[in-house]
Enzyme design. Structure first.
Site, short mmCIF file in Angstrom:
data_model
loop_
_atom_site.label_atom_id
_atom_site.label_comp_id
_atom_site.label_asym_id
_atom_site.label_seq_id
_atom_site.Cartn_x
_atom_site.Cartn_y
_atom_site.Cartn_z
N GLY A 1 0.79 -1.22 0.00
CA GLY A 1 0.00 0.00 0.00
C GLY A 1 0.82 1.27 0.00
O GLY A 1 0.34 2.32 0.44
N SER A 2 2.05 1.21 -0.54
CA SER A 2 2.84 2.45 -0.53
C SER A 2 2.27 3.47 -1.52
O SER A 2 2.33 4.68 -1.27
CB SER A 2 4.31 2.17 -0.81
OG SER A 2 4.51 1.81 -2.16
N ASN A 3 1.68 3.00 -2.61
CA ASN A 3 1.02 3.95 -3.52
C ASN A 3 -0.21 4.57 -2.85
O ASN A 3 -0.48 5.75 -3.00
CB ASN A 3 0.62 3.25 -4.81
CG ASN A 3 1.77 3.21 -5.81
OD1 ASN A 3 2.22 4.25 -6.27
ND2 ASN A 3 2.25 2.02 -6.11
N LYS B 1 -6.14 -9.07 -7.34
CA LYS B 1 -7.26 -9.87 -7.84
C LYS B 1 -7.96 -9.12 -8.97
O LYS B 1 -7.88 -7.89 -9.03
CB LYS B 1 -8.25 -10.12 -6.70
CG LYS B 1 -7.76 -11.16 -5.72
CD LYS B 1 -8.82 -11.42 -4.68
CE LYS B 1 -10.14 -11.82 -5.30
NZ LYS B 1 -10.43 -13.22 -5.33
N ASN C 1 -5.87 2.08 -12.20
CA ASN C 1 -4.81 1.15 -11.80
C ASN C 1 -3.46 1.79 -12.10
O ASN C 1 -3.34 2.61 -12.99
CB ASN C 1 -4.94 -0.16 -12.57
CG ASN C 1 -3.93 -1.20 -12.13
OD1 ASN C 1 -3.70 -1.38 -10.92
ND2 ASN C 1 -3.30 -1.87 -13.06
N HIS D 1 0.47 0.62 -13.05
CA HIS D 1 1.25 -0.54 -13.49
C HIS D 1 2.71 -0.11 -13.63
O HIS D 1 2.99 0.95 -14.21
CB HIS D 1 0.71 -1.04 -14.83
CG HIS D 1 1.39 -2.29 -15.30
ND1 HIS D 1 1.06 -3.53 -14.81
CD2 HIS D 1 2.41 -2.48 -16.18
CE1 HIS D 1 1.83 -4.44 -15.39
NE2 HIS D 1 2.67 -3.83 -16.21
N ASP E 1 -4.59 -5.07 -17.76
CA ASP E 1 -3.68 -4.01 -18.24
C ASP E 1 -4.00 -3.48 -19.64
O ASP E 1 -3.09 -3.08 -20.37
CB ASP E 1 -2.22 -4.50 -18.21
CG ASP E 1 -1.79 -4.97 -16.82
OD1 ASP E 1 -2.27 -4.38 -15.84
OD2 ASP E 1 -0.99 -5.91 -16.74
N GLU F 1 6.14 6.03 -9.34
CA GLU F 1 4.71 5.71 -9.21
C GLU F 1 4.06 6.62 -8.18
O GLU F 1 2.96 7.12 -8.36
CB GLU F 1 4.53 4.25 -8.75
CG GLU F 1 4.89 3.22 -9.78
CD GLU F 1 4.62 1.80 -9.27
OE1 GLU F 1 3.56 1.56 -8.69
OE2 GLU F 1 5.49 0.94 -9.46
C1 GRF Z 1 3.16 -1.24 -7.56
O1 GRF Z 1 4.37 -1.51 -8.18
C2 GRF Z 1 2.06 -1.06 -8.59
O2 GRF Z 1 2.54 -0.57 -9.81
C3 GRF Z 1 1.55 -2.44 -8.78
O3 GRF Z 1 1.65 -3.05 -7.52
C4 GRF Z 1 2.65 -2.41 -6.74
C5 GRF Z 1 2.00 -2.00 -5.46
O4 GRF Z 1 2.90 -1.49 -4.54
N1 GRF Z 1 0.23 -2.45 -9.35
P1 GRF Z 1 2.31 -0.83 -3.21
O5 GRF Z 1 1.42 -1.86 -2.56
O6 GRF Z 1 1.57 0.39 -3.61
O7 GRF Z 1 3.51 -0.53 -2.37
#
Ligand code: GRF
Length: 205
Positions: A11-13, A91, A107, A109, A150, A179
């Site tokens: 969940g870092s994003n 999922k 999403n 990627h 994707d 990201e």
């Molecule tokens: C990221 O690399 C994203 O591009 C992909 O899954 C990863 C998730 O990383 N879909 P995080 O859980 O956000 O750290």
């Protein structure tokens, strides 16, 4: 703009988006976190941030994938989510959620789609494939999702150079850093109306 997150792992994003909201760089409100993995750090992050979080997976409460799909949709609606952000959700989205939120599921990627996308292209596999192909650059894609892996419309991309001595870990870390920036920036462009999403689906006939 009420954002709900679907996550499976770190969940870092998601955290980067939450931080952008808190810092006023993103005019949005994180309203819910849904996670299919009980031990995911994403759930801890949600708890720390005081965001309602749900561990939803097929099991006792949702006996099958269709029930899970309905439960996820009910949760999103209960929190009046306008937009879903897939923040490392491993999922496939079910047909009920997809129909209700088509054009509103974003999403991220870790490559320049359409290259290095599709089934099996996730996490380290993506970066390993980029290195194996001898690419000189890779990057990040933010896109809307559809029924396939994707392939939905691309909203934004950013490039990241591949260095001659790169390892999978080094490349993954550099891409992830990018990201964290591009996801919030793209969501802000949606919030401001600079990116127009398709009209939301009307009520079911
Ligand atoms: C990221 O690399 C994203 O591009 C992909 O899954 C990863 C998730 O990383 N879909 P995080 O859980 O956000 O750290």
């Amino acid at each position: 703009m009420n954002i709900a997150f679907l996550a499976s792992h770190g969940g870092s994003n998601m955290q980067a988006v939450i931080d952008a909201c808190k810092a006023g760089r993103l005019d949005a409100r994180p309203v819910a976190v849904i996670c299919n993995n009980a031990g995911a750090p994403a759930l801890d992050r949600a708890a720390r941030e005081g965001i309602p979080a749900y561990h939803l997976c097929a099991g006792r409460r949702c006996p099958d994938e269709a029930a899970l799909d309905r439960e996820i949709l009910a949760t999103l609606r209960r929190h009046a989510a306008d937009l879903i952000v897939l923040a490392g959700y491993m999922k496939k989205i079910g047909p009920a959620v997809l129909a209700a939120y088509r054009g509103r599921i974003v999403n991220i990627h870790p490559a320049l789609l359409p290259k290095f996308g599709g089934k099996g292209m996730y996490g380290r596999h993506v970066h390993a494939a980029v290195l194996a192909a001898g690419e000189r650059e890779t990057g990040v894609t933010v896109h809307l999702i559809d029924e396939n892996y994707d392939t939905g419309p691309i909203l934004a991309q950013a490039t990241v150079p591949v260095r001659p001595d790169d390892t999978v870990d080094a490349l993954a870390a550099r891409v992830l850093e990018r990201e964290h920036v591009i996801l919030s920036e793209t969501l802000q462009r949606i919030a401001k109306g600079d990116i127009t999403l398709p009209a939301p689906p009307g009520p079911a006939a």
